[in-house]
Design a protein around this motif. Structure first.
Motif, PDB file in Angstrom:
ATOM      1  N   GLU A   1      -4.378  -1.616   7.762  1.00 30.27           N
ATOM      2  CA  GLU A   1      -5.529  -0.625   7.740  1.00 30.27           C
ATOM      3  C   GLU A   1      -5.896  -1.102   9.321  1.00 30.27           C
ATOM      4  OE1 GLU A   1      -6.568  -4.982   5.854  1.00 30.27           O
ATOM      5  OE2 GLU A   1      -4.593  -3.473   5.091  1.00 30.27           O
TER       6      GLU A   1
ATOM      7  N   TYR B   1      -3.827  -3.942  -3.898  1.00 25.36           N
ATOM      8  CA  TYR B   1      -3.989  -3.622  -2.576  1.00 25.36           C
ATOM      9  C   TYR B   1      -5.332  -4.066  -2.276  1.00 25.36           C
ATOM     10  CZ  TYR B   1      -6.126   0.247  -5.198  1.00 25.36           C
ATOM     11  OH  TYR B   1      -6.822   1.174  -6.371  1.00 25.36           O
TER      12      TYR B   1
ATOM     13  N   LEU C   1      -5.244   3.422   2.012  1.00 21.03           N
ATOM     14  CA  LEU C   1      -4.235   3.860   1.244  1.00 21.03           C
ATOM     15  C   LEU C   1      -4.808   5.622   1.007  1.00 21.03           C
ATOM     16  CD1 LEU C   1      -2.529   4.242  -1.257  1.00 21.03           C
ATOM     17  CD2 LEU C   1      -4.193   2.868  -3.090  1.00 21.03           C
TER      18      LEU C   1
ATOM     19  N   THR D   1       0.750  -1.497  -0.330  1.00 24.37           N
ATOM     20  CA  THR D   1      -0.195  -0.019  -0.030  1.00 24.37           C
ATOM     21  C   THR D   1       1.115   1.530   0.103  1.00 24.37           C
ATOM     22  OG1 THR D   1      -1.620  -1.354   1.318  1.00 24.37           O
ATOM     23  CG2 THR D   1      -1.802   1.090   1.057  1.00 24.37           C
TER      24      THR D   1
ATOM     25  N   ASN E   1      -6.951  -2.102   0.772  1.00 27.96           N
ATOM     26  CA  ASN E   1      -7.586  -1.153   1.614  1.00 27.96           C
ATOM     27  C   ASN E   1      -7.582   0.366   1.180  1.00 27.96           C
ATOM     28  OD1 ASN E   1      -5.221  -1.051   1.182  1.00 27.96           O
ATOM     29  ND2 ASN E   1      -4.210  -1.750   3.075  1.00 27.96           N
TER      30      ASN E   1
ATOM     31  N   TYR F   1       1.971   1.618  -3.682  1.00 25.83           N
ATOM     32  CA  TYR F   1       0.648   2.935  -4.392  1.00 25.83           C
ATOM     33  C   TYR F   1       0.365   3.927  -3.649  1.00 25.83           C
ATOM     34  CZ  TYR F   1      -0.984  -1.540  -7.224  1.00 25.83           C
ATOM     35  OH  TYR F   1      -1.293  -2.462  -7.523  1.00 25.83           O
TER      36      TYR F   1
END
Length: 566
Positions: free
Chosen positions: A164, A79, A85, A54, A81, A57
């Protein structure tokens, strides 16, 4: 049961009118948060490598490269989440994440852990908000709630892992508190509550895929509390709440379809979650075993007494138990998680602790002195096995935390950059099963053996086509370097495939790790000897250092092209 059907509240149930003052929540919320943060500090700078996916990203999106693991890679949703993110990306945009150091601490460590602390404070605030409705001393209840959460290694470990989990804990806790407050005020069917609950469910579902289960919380609670004469109003409210959930969540799913050509994120495709069977629901026993059967039994007895008395707290507990039950179901039906310490149980601990503290506080606050003494002794005895279990779990995890991100940074990011430099490879590739930290530091094109960031491999894993996976690797991808270790080598059979011996030189071989390089990338025997010497000395030393200090940092910044010691 509705708030209007319970007996008239007693004086001990809530603070006298006008006694609650603004700001009284600050000290208990700060105190409870400090307890959780103190436990989290035991794990130092550790972040799990999956969190770095994450992180990568957040970097590529904010740099304008698109939703890709590395610049120039094929768009792929590695990902699952997006809400988490978004927070990381926002932190990077304002210069607080993935930019350098803050007060001497790398911001890739400080920012996600600071977010975790803020989310924990939000969880404590939610507890205080609910407690002030039913207790004279909500501050004490809030601190007790924080102490319970701080004692549970499973909660603290994953909240501070970089994943997360803290946001998920925050959203699910507020969902439960909003529902309980609505029941107490007899406002469950109001449009404002319906929309707010729907929005919270949408955030939960965009934080973790299993957050979808909370879409059932509002309809279930309405079903439990609605009066026959209000069925039409109940149906309208459920429809409104469902719409408030579906609009944002559906918009994201449609964007996913347009952007990636898929209805599901790659992790969901690769893991290929099977439909649940009845046997899976026995996994709830894992939660009971972890928390301690005696402690769970005492809490259940206290909750039963609180529900039987028909107080305001009983009404609130009904609203809390619905999302708690859903979180337990979600944990049970999810496939077993290899990361350990019950990573998917975070909302269970939050909601379970809320129910436990409220129920025990009510029984202690209402009983005679003798009853309080008996319950206190029972609690002390019941908590001893739990305390022993928690202490052992925290100690073991601290000594050997799950796949530290910095270990992956050093071994597969910076380490293989050095191998590529020796070969003079400009556009090389690396196949490996741990891509998080490598994505932040590697100059090689990464191919995720686990399929989380590689669409074709995700589909092959989902179809359980291991032979097809090997064909894709050796006949299509033909990576410059391959790294695997024991579990992955056994599962895929990649190390024993005849094409490995035919097309690759061995750089290192061992019980737990193996490295290879393509024969056509090596100019001569001298260059091969140099590669093997590098693996035997520099890469092995970095690996030992990472294993010996799994909670350490890996430099002030993480950038593609970095090499070991530079």
């Amino acid at each position: 049961m509705t708030a209007t059907t319970v007996p008239e509240q007693r004086a001990a149930d809530v603070p006298p009118a006008g006694r609650a003052r603004r700001g009284r929540w600050v000290a208990p919320v700060a105190g409870g948060t400090a307890l959780i943060a103190a436990h989290g500090a035991l794990y130092g700078n550790w972040l799990v490598d999956d969190a770095a996916i994450t992180f990568a990203y957040a970097r590529t999106i904010t740099d304008g490269a698109g939703a890709v693991l590395q610049p120039g890679a094929e768009p792929a949703e590695a990902y699952s989440n997006p809400a988490w993110l978004a927070l990381l990306a926002l932190g990077r945009l304002v210069g607080l994440f993935d930019r350098g150091s803050i007060f001497g601490v790398p911001d890739y460590v400080l920012f996600p852990k600071a977010l975790a602390v803020l989310c924990c404070a939000g969880v404590l605030l939610a507890c205080h908000t609910a407690a002030r409705r039913v207790f004279r001393r909500p501050g004490l209840v809030t601190v007790a709630f924080g102490a319970v959460l701080a004692a549970v290694p499973s909660f603290v470990i994953w909240v501070f892992s970089g994943l997360e989990n803290p946001l998920y804990a925050l959203v699910t806790c507020w969902l439960a508190v909003v529902l309980s407050g609505a029941v107490l005020d007899d406002r469950l069917l109001s449009g404002r509550v319906a929309v707010l609950v729907g929005a919270l469910v949408a955030v939960a579902a965009l934080t973790r895929p299993d957050g979808l289960v909370y879409a059932g919380a509002y309809p279930l609670l309405v079903l439990l509390t609605a009066r026959r004469a209000g069925l039409a109003a109940a149906a309208r409210s459920v429809a409104l709440s469902t719409a408030a959930f579906l609009v944002p969540f559906g918009a994201y799913v449609l964007w996913r379809r347009v952007e990636f050509g898929r209805w599901l994120a790659l992790p969901a495709a690769a893991k290929s979650q099977d439909p649940p069977d009845l046997a899976q629901f026995t996994r709830v026993g894992e939660l009971v075993q972890y928390a301690g059967a005696l402690a769970v039994l005492v809490v259940a007895a206290c909750a039963g007494m609180a529900l039987a008395r028909g107080s305001r707290l009983g009404s609130a507990l009904v609203a809390l138990l619905v999302p708690l039950g859903l979180s337990s179901v979600a944990f049970a039906v999810l496939a077993h998680d290899w990361m350990g310490e019950l990573r998917f149980a975070t909302p269970v601990w939050v909601l379970g602790a809320l129910v436990a503290v409220f129920a025990v506080a009510r029984v202690l606050g209402r009983g005679t002195a003798r009853r309080r003494a008996v319950l206190s002794v029972l609690l002390a005895v019941a908590l001893l096995p739990s305390a022993a279990r928690f202490t052992a779990a925290a100690r073991e995890f601290r000594a050997a935390p799950t796949v530290p991100m910095c270990l992956v940074v050093e071994m597969y990011g910076r380490g293989f950059n050095g191998l590529a430099d020796i070969l003079g490879v400009e556009r090389g590739s690396l196949l490996l099963p741990d891509v998080g930290g490598a994505a932040l530091t590697s100059r090689l094109a990464l191919v995720d053996l686990a399929g989380l960031a590689e669409p074709r491999l995700a589909d092959l894993w989902g179809a359980r086509d291991v032979a097809g996976l090997r064909d894709y690797v050796f006949d299509r991808v033909k990576p410059t370097f391959i790294h695997s270790h024991e579990g992955w080598s056994q599962t895929t059979g990649i190390a024993d495939d005849p094409r490995m011996a035919a097309d690759y030189y061995v750089l290192s071989a061992g019980r737990t790790a193996q490295d290879w390089v393509r024969r056509d990338a090596v100019a001569d025997g001298a260059r091969l000897a140099e590669l093997r010497d590098y693996v035997r000395t520099e890469l092995a030393a970095a690996t030992r250092a990472g294993l010996d200090a799994p909670r350490s940092r890996c430099g002030p910044t993480l950038r593609p092209g970095q090499r070991l010691g530079r």
